[in-house]
Motif scaffolding. Structure first.
Motif, PDB file in Angstrom:
ATOM      1  N   SER A  58     -32.907 -54.776  68.735  1.00  0.00           N
ATOM      2  CA  SER A  58     -32.334 -55.091  68.979  1.00  0.00           C
ATOM      3  C   SER A  58     -30.726 -54.977  68.272  1.00  0.00           C
ATOM      4  O   SER A  58     -29.866 -54.518  68.515  1.00  0.00           O
ATOM      5  CB  SER A  58     -32.247 -56.378  70.190  1.00  0.00           C
ATOM      6  OG  SER A  58     -33.474 -56.096  70.986  1.00  0.00           O
ATOM      7  N   ALA A  59     -30.827 -55.560  67.498  1.00  0.00           N
ATOM      8  CA  ALA A  59     -29.865 -55.412  66.246  1.00  0.00           C
ATOM      9  C   ALA A  59     -29.212 -54.547  65.508  1.00  0.00           C
ATOM     10  O   ALA A  59     -28.385 -54.432  65.566  1.00  0.00           O
ATOM     11  CB  ALA A  59     -30.300 -56.822  65.274  1.00  0.00           C
ATOM     12  N   LEU A  78     -33.870 -67.726  63.118  1.00  0.00           N
ATOM     13  CA  LEU A  78     -34.901 -66.430  64.284  1.00  0.00           C
ATOM     14  C   LEU A  78     -36.640 -67.487  64.002  1.00  0.00           C
ATOM     15  O   LEU A  78     -36.450 -69.198  63.519  1.00  0.00           O
ATOM     16  CB  LEU A  78     -35.321 -65.283  63.596  1.00  0.00           C
ATOM     17  CG  LEU A  78     -34.235 -64.970  63.491  1.00  0.00           C
ATOM     18  CD1 LEU A  78     -34.875 -63.308  62.594  1.00  0.00           C
ATOM     19  CD2 LEU A  78     -33.873 -64.275  65.297  1.00  0.00           C
ATOM     20  N   PRO A  79     -37.204 -67.166  65.307  1.00  0.00           N
ATOM     21  CA  PRO A  79     -38.631 -67.878  65.080  1.00  0.00           C
ATOM     22  C   PRO A  79     -39.461 -67.653  63.543  1.00  0.00           C
ATOM     23  O   PRO A  79     -39.750 -67.024  63.732  1.00  0.00           O
ATOM     24  CB  PRO A  79     -39.323 -67.817  66.569  1.00  0.00           C
ATOM     25  CG  PRO A  79     -38.133 -67.545  67.605  1.00  0.00           C
ATOM     26  CD  PRO A  79     -37.431 -66.904  66.483  1.00  0.00           C
ATOM     27  N   SER A  80     -40.219 -68.791  63.672  1.00  0.00           N
ATOM     28  CA  SER A  80     -41.139 -68.801  63.058  1.00  0.00           C
ATOM     29  C   SER A  80     -42.442 -68.522  62.467  1.00  0.00           C
ATOM     30  O   SER A  80     -43.262 -70.051  63.428  1.00  0.00           O
ATOM     31  CB  SER A  80     -40.867 -70.564  61.572  1.00  0.00           C
ATOM     32  OG  SER A  80     -41.351 -70.282  60.522  1.00  0.00           O
ATOM     33  N   ALA A  81     -42.885 -66.966  62.150  1.00  0.00           N
ATOM     34  CA  ALA A  81     -43.838 -66.271  62.397  1.00  0.00           C
ATOM     35  C   ALA A  81     -44.823 -67.821  61.508  1.00  0.00           C
ATOM     36  O   ALA A  81     -46.132 -67.925  61.840  1.00  0.00           O
ATOM     37  CB  ALA A  81     -43.883 -65.566  62.334  1.00  0.00           C
ATOM     38  N   GLU A 116     -46.044 -62.390  56.837  1.00  0.00           N
ATOM     39  CA  GLU A 116     -45.498 -61.979  55.532  1.00  0.00           C
ATOM     40  C   GLU A 116     -44.383 -61.166  55.181  1.00  0.00           C
ATOM     41  O   GLU A 116     -43.120 -60.930  54.823  1.00  0.00           O
ATOM     42  CB  GLU A 116     -46.066 -62.820  54.041  1.00  0.00           C
ATOM     43  CG  GLU A 116     -45.386 -62.580  52.266  1.00  0.00           C
ATOM     44  CD  GLU A 116     -46.152 -62.252  51.701  1.00  0.00           C
ATOM     45  OE1 GLU A 116     -45.672 -62.061  50.170  1.00  0.00           O
ATOM     46  OE2 GLU A 116     -47.271 -62.473  51.860  1.00  0.00           O
ATOM     47  N   GLN A 117     -44.484 -60.037  55.828  1.00  0.00           N
ATOM     48  CA  GLN A 117     -44.234 -58.389  55.560  1.00  0.00           C
ATOM     49  C   GLN A 117     -42.253 -58.828  56.992  1.00  0.00           C
ATOM     50  O   GLN A 117     -41.510 -58.286  56.631  1.00  0.00           O
ATOM     51  CB  GLN A 117     -45.236 -57.887  55.840  1.00  0.00           C
ATOM     52  CG  GLN A 117     -44.290 -56.143  55.919  1.00  0.00           C
ATOM     53  CD  GLN A 117     -43.582 -56.227  54.342  1.00  0.00           C
ATOM     54  OE1 GLN A 117     -44.458 -56.302  53.361  1.00  0.00           O
ATOM     55  NE2 GLN A 117     -42.724 -55.203  54.191  1.00  0.00           N
ATOM     56  N   LEU A 118     -43.235 -59.305  57.964  1.00  0.00           N
ATOM     57  CA  LEU A 118     -42.351 -59.574  58.807  1.00  0.00           C
ATOM     58  C   LEU A 118     -40.714 -60.450  58.426  1.00  0.00           C
ATOM     59  O   LEU A 118     -39.378 -60.633  58.882  1.00  0.00           O
ATOM     60  CB  LEU A 118     -43.024 -61.112  60.451  1.00  0.00           C
ATOM     61  CG  LEU A 118     -41.543 -60.721  61.184  1.00  0.00           C
ATOM     62  CD1 LEU A 118     -40.972 -59.764  61.980  1.00  0.00           C
ATOM     63  CD2 LEU A 118     -42.131 -61.353  62.333  1.00  0.00           C
ATOM     64  N   MET A 162     -40.993 -61.433  69.185  1.00  0.00           N
ATOM     65  CA  MET A 162     -39.678 -61.799  69.803  1.00  0.00           C
ATOM     66  C   MET A 162     -39.219 -61.456  68.599  1.00  0.00           C
ATOM     67  O   MET A 162     -38.317 -60.677  68.535  1.00  0.00           O
ATOM     68  CB  MET A 162     -40.021 -63.016  69.692  1.00  0.00           C
ATOM     69  CG  MET A 162     -38.347 -63.672  70.198  1.00  0.00           C
ATOM     70  SD  MET A 162     -38.459 -65.601  70.617  1.00  0.00           S
ATOM     71  CE  MET A 162     -36.464 -65.725  71.143  1.00  0.00           C
ATOM     72  N   ASN A 163     -39.214 -61.793  67.257  1.00  0.00           N
ATOM     73  CA  ASN A 163     -38.772 -61.194  65.948  1.00  0.00           C
ATOM     74  C   ASN A 163     -37.942 -59.530  65.996  1.00  0.00           C
ATOM     75  O   ASN A 163     -37.559 -59.187  65.818  1.00  0.00           O
ATOM     76  CB  ASN A 163     -39.501 -61.513  64.618  1.00  0.00           C
ATOM     77  CG  ASN A 163     -39.093 -63.087  64.358  1.00  0.00           C
ATOM     78  OD1 ASN A 163     -37.911 -63.391  63.962  1.00  0.00           O
ATOM     79  ND2 ASN A 163     -39.891 -64.109  65.039  1.00  0.00           N
ATOM     80  N   LEU A 164     -39.385 -59.160  66.189  1.00  0.00           N
ATOM     81  CA  LEU A 164     -39.423 -57.910  66.381  1.00  0.00           C
ATOM     82  C   LEU A 164     -38.634 -57.077  67.466  1.00  0.00           C
ATOM     83  O   LEU A 164     -38.005 -56.157  67.088  1.00  0.00           O
ATOM     84  CB  LEU A 164     -40.861 -56.895  66.532  1.00  0.00           C
ATOM     85  CG  LEU A 164     -41.718 -57.014  65.861  1.00  0.00           C
ATOM     86  CD1 LEU A 164     -43.295 -56.890  65.587  1.00  0.00           C
ATOM     87  CD2 LEU A 164     -40.985 -56.291  63.927  1.00  0.00           C
TER      88      LEU A 164
END
Length: 648
Positions: free
Chosen positions: A560-561, A572-575, A624-626, A553-555
């Motif tokens: 999209s942005a 954003l949702p926390s991975a 972490e990279q996200l 979802m984050n990707l």
């Protein structure tokens, strides 16, 4: 002093540690230090020999291939033995010595029981094992080259192996250089190839089976393609078979979508500009000077100068105009120097055409060079044919003005109608790369981590994954080349800042590297070893689903942005939170099912333990990279806050 402490910690017994007052943490540190020293001492010499023999094997293979290609003059610069058999035997001996040292190290008493959970030890083991895997690849290469050398002792006819459709569409390096737009051309070609590959993956949506199917509580339901079993991949053709009208609409859409490509846009721009410039030829009041002064060269030049991909920068515009004007002036001087003497015009041609031809064939601006050559040729020969009438000056300025107007029309048209803006393409390419990373992450999770015993990754899956990873590597190279084009673009609003884009590219590539590490580690460690109980696996399903869904979802949101050039939502949702919940649940499950850990006890410090730690750390590094990707994307597109709600 550290070595002495480690030695004393090893030879002493546990009561002596308590008597000396050493804490458990200090003893653990000293044990780890001594174990790391033991690892380096035992593997240092075999690793050095392995690297040396691998280097000799590669050098000998290079020398053999150069000799087989008939380039023996380059053998002295390559060095190394021409015969690969001796280097291959040395490599096999080094591999045997390395395996013996590794086996002795596994059974050594100096190693800590939980050494595979320490990052320093894991780094050493991963480096050594990577060299061991590389040695197998080099051995296969040397064996293949040795077979080729023995087979090529006599003359034989070798038919072309390159595909015919690629041979017909292929252009050599000089043609690509003369055409111009080399960087953009490579970028669009790599992008199209990568999108076709990813399109095949997107065209196969995964239809999961019910939870009872894996447990065996109910009959497995039939999948969409008519086969029974757990989740199946539904092909795109199977979806279209259901409805014939849908297939017809799909074909119509493909034709219309192809008409929106760059070929149709290029054809439209060329037809539009040439038609407008040809209007004076159809009017009675302007047809005379159109033919008298050969203004039709404007139409020909526009056709030559309009590029199907790039529009050209201000520097290109200035260079082409300068070369055209110099060619027109120099062509007029060549005729006026001695009233069209052939030898004098030849001298003028040599002086002018040599640098222009060099610019056309060797420099980074070939179109300005060819336009200078055409301008000089047209002006000088027109003056020679017309014998300088009405005057050399009139011939020079009318033809030169025609060429200048054509260059202005071609570049301005590309600037206005469907322009190629490198910074916009850079933003869109990063958006596409994030989508590709999401697809790759989904594929790695489904094929290499969370799979059942009936659908283990095959050799074909591994080969396809390596091919896909290679194309993604090339995609990162093309994106960096595209970022170099942004330095030459004019931006009236503010100077273009490439630092956030460069950081985002680096972040995406590190995210990709962690994905590759996860895939490679999963080949040497089965994630279901620690929790082989079906009840334990079922208790982890929801946590695994949340951890995967949050990253996807984050990707998708970030991609999209970037694609729409819209701000990223602030929250954003926390991975990281989802990953933490999964790790906590896994620890609880492993604590409840201790009987399953007997497998790990038997393994000891095996490669599976090392790759288990590397696997887990790589997944954590992805999370972490996200977070870095979120920060860099917000630097580019901005951050969307919350609008104030007015209360009545």
């Amino acid at each position: 002093m550290l070595v002495l402490c480690a030695t004393s910690c090893r030879v002493s017994s546990e009561p002596s540690w308590k008597a000396t007052g050493l804490q458990d943490g200090s003893c653990q540190t000293l044990r780890l230090t001594h174990a790391l020293r033991a690892i380096t001492q035992r593997l240092a010499s075999p690793t050095a020999d392995l690297i040396s023999t691998m280097t000799n094997c590669i050098s000998s293979c290079d020398a053999v291939l150069i000799q087989m290609g008939g380039q023996r003059r380059h053998l002295q610069s390559v060095g190394g033995p021409v015969e690969p058999f001796q280097s291959l035997q040395a490599l096999l001996a080094a591999v045997g010595a390395f395996d013996s040292a590794d086996t002795m190290l596994v059974d050594a008493d100096e190693l800590h029981p939980h050494l595979s959970t320490h990052p320093e030890a894991v780094s050493l083991f991963m480096f050594a094992h990577s060299l061991r895997q590389a040695a197998d690849k080099v051995r296969a290469l040397s064996t293949r080259v040795f077979e080729m050398q023995n087979r090529c002792q006599r003359w034989s006819l070798q038919l072309p192996s390159y595909p015919w459709y690629k041979q017909l569409n292929r252009s050599n390096q000089q043609i690509r250089h003369d055409r111009g737009g080399l960087t953009a051309g490579f970028y669009f070609r790599s992008k199209a190839q990568l999108e076709r590959t990813m399109g095949d993956l997107l065209g196969q949506p995964f239809v999961p089976s019910g939870r009872n199917d894996a447990i065996g509580g109910s009959k497995p339901r039939a999948s969409v393609d008519g086969q029974e079993g757990p989740g199946k991949h539904q092909s795109h053709e199977a979806q279209l078979v259901r409805d014939g009208s849908q297939e017809l609409r799909q074909k119509i859409w493909r034709v219309l979508h192809r008409m929106q490509g760059f070929e149709s846009r290029f054809a439209f721009k060329v037809v539009l500009v040439t038609s407008l410039l040809s209007v004076p030829a159809w009017l009675e009041q302007s047809r005379g000077w159109w033919n008298r002064y050969e203004i039709w060269w404007t139409v020909v030049t526009v056709w030559l100068m309009t590029h199907p991909r790039i529009s050209g920068t201000l520097q290109d515009l200035a260079a082409r105009l300068l070369c055209v004007l110099l060619g027109a002036v120099w062509g007029g001087l060549a005729y006026a120097a001695d009233n069209g003497n052939a030898y004098v015009m030849a001298v003028f041609a040599v002086v002018f055409m040599v640098p222009m031809m060099y610019r056309y064939t060797q420099s980074d601006h070939p179109r300005s060079g060819i336009m200078g050559c055409i301008s000089f040729t047209v002006v000088s020969l027109s003056a020679l044919v017309d014998r300088g009438q009405p005057s050399t000056v009139t011939i020079a300025w009318t033809r030169g003005l025609a060429f200048a107007m054509a260059i202005l029309a071609s570049i301005l048209t590309n600037w206005i109608i469907w322009p190629f803006v490198a910074r916009h393409e850079l933003r869109k390419s990063l958006s596409a790369m994030m989508l590709h990373l999401a697809i790759l992450y989904r594929g790695v999770i489904s094929k290499y981590i969370y799979y059942d015993s009936l659908h283990q990754p095959s050799a074909k899956d591994i080969e396809r994954s390596e091919m896909l990873e290679g194309r993604l590597r090339e995609g990162f190279v093309r994106i960096r080349q595209l970022m170099e084009l942004t330095r030459h673009e004019i931006r009236l609003r503010a100077p273009f800042d490439p630092l956030p884009y460069s950081a985002l590219i680096e972040g995406c590539e590190r995210f990709f590297d962690h994905l590759v590490e996860v895939r490679q580690s999963s080949l040497y460690w089965d994630p279901s070893i620690g929790v082989s109980n079906q009840e334990a696996i079922d208790s982890l399903v929801s946590f695994r689903r949340d951890a995967v869904a949050v990253i996807l979802m984050n990707l998708y949101i970030l991609a999209s942005a970037l694609r729409a050039d819209q701000p990223v939502p602030r929250y954003l949702p926390s991975a990281a939170a989802a990953r933490k919940r999964l790790i906590s649940q896994m620890e609880d499950v492993e604590a409840k099912h201790k009987e399953d850990s007997s497998v790990e006890k038997k393994l000891g410090r095996r490669w599976a333990d090392v790759y288990r730690y590397a696997f887990s750390s790589a997944l954590t590094d992805i999370v972490e990279q996200l977070q870095h990707l979120q920060r860099y994307t917000k630097e580019i597109t901005g951050e969307a806050g919350f609008a104030a709600i007015e209360m009545d």
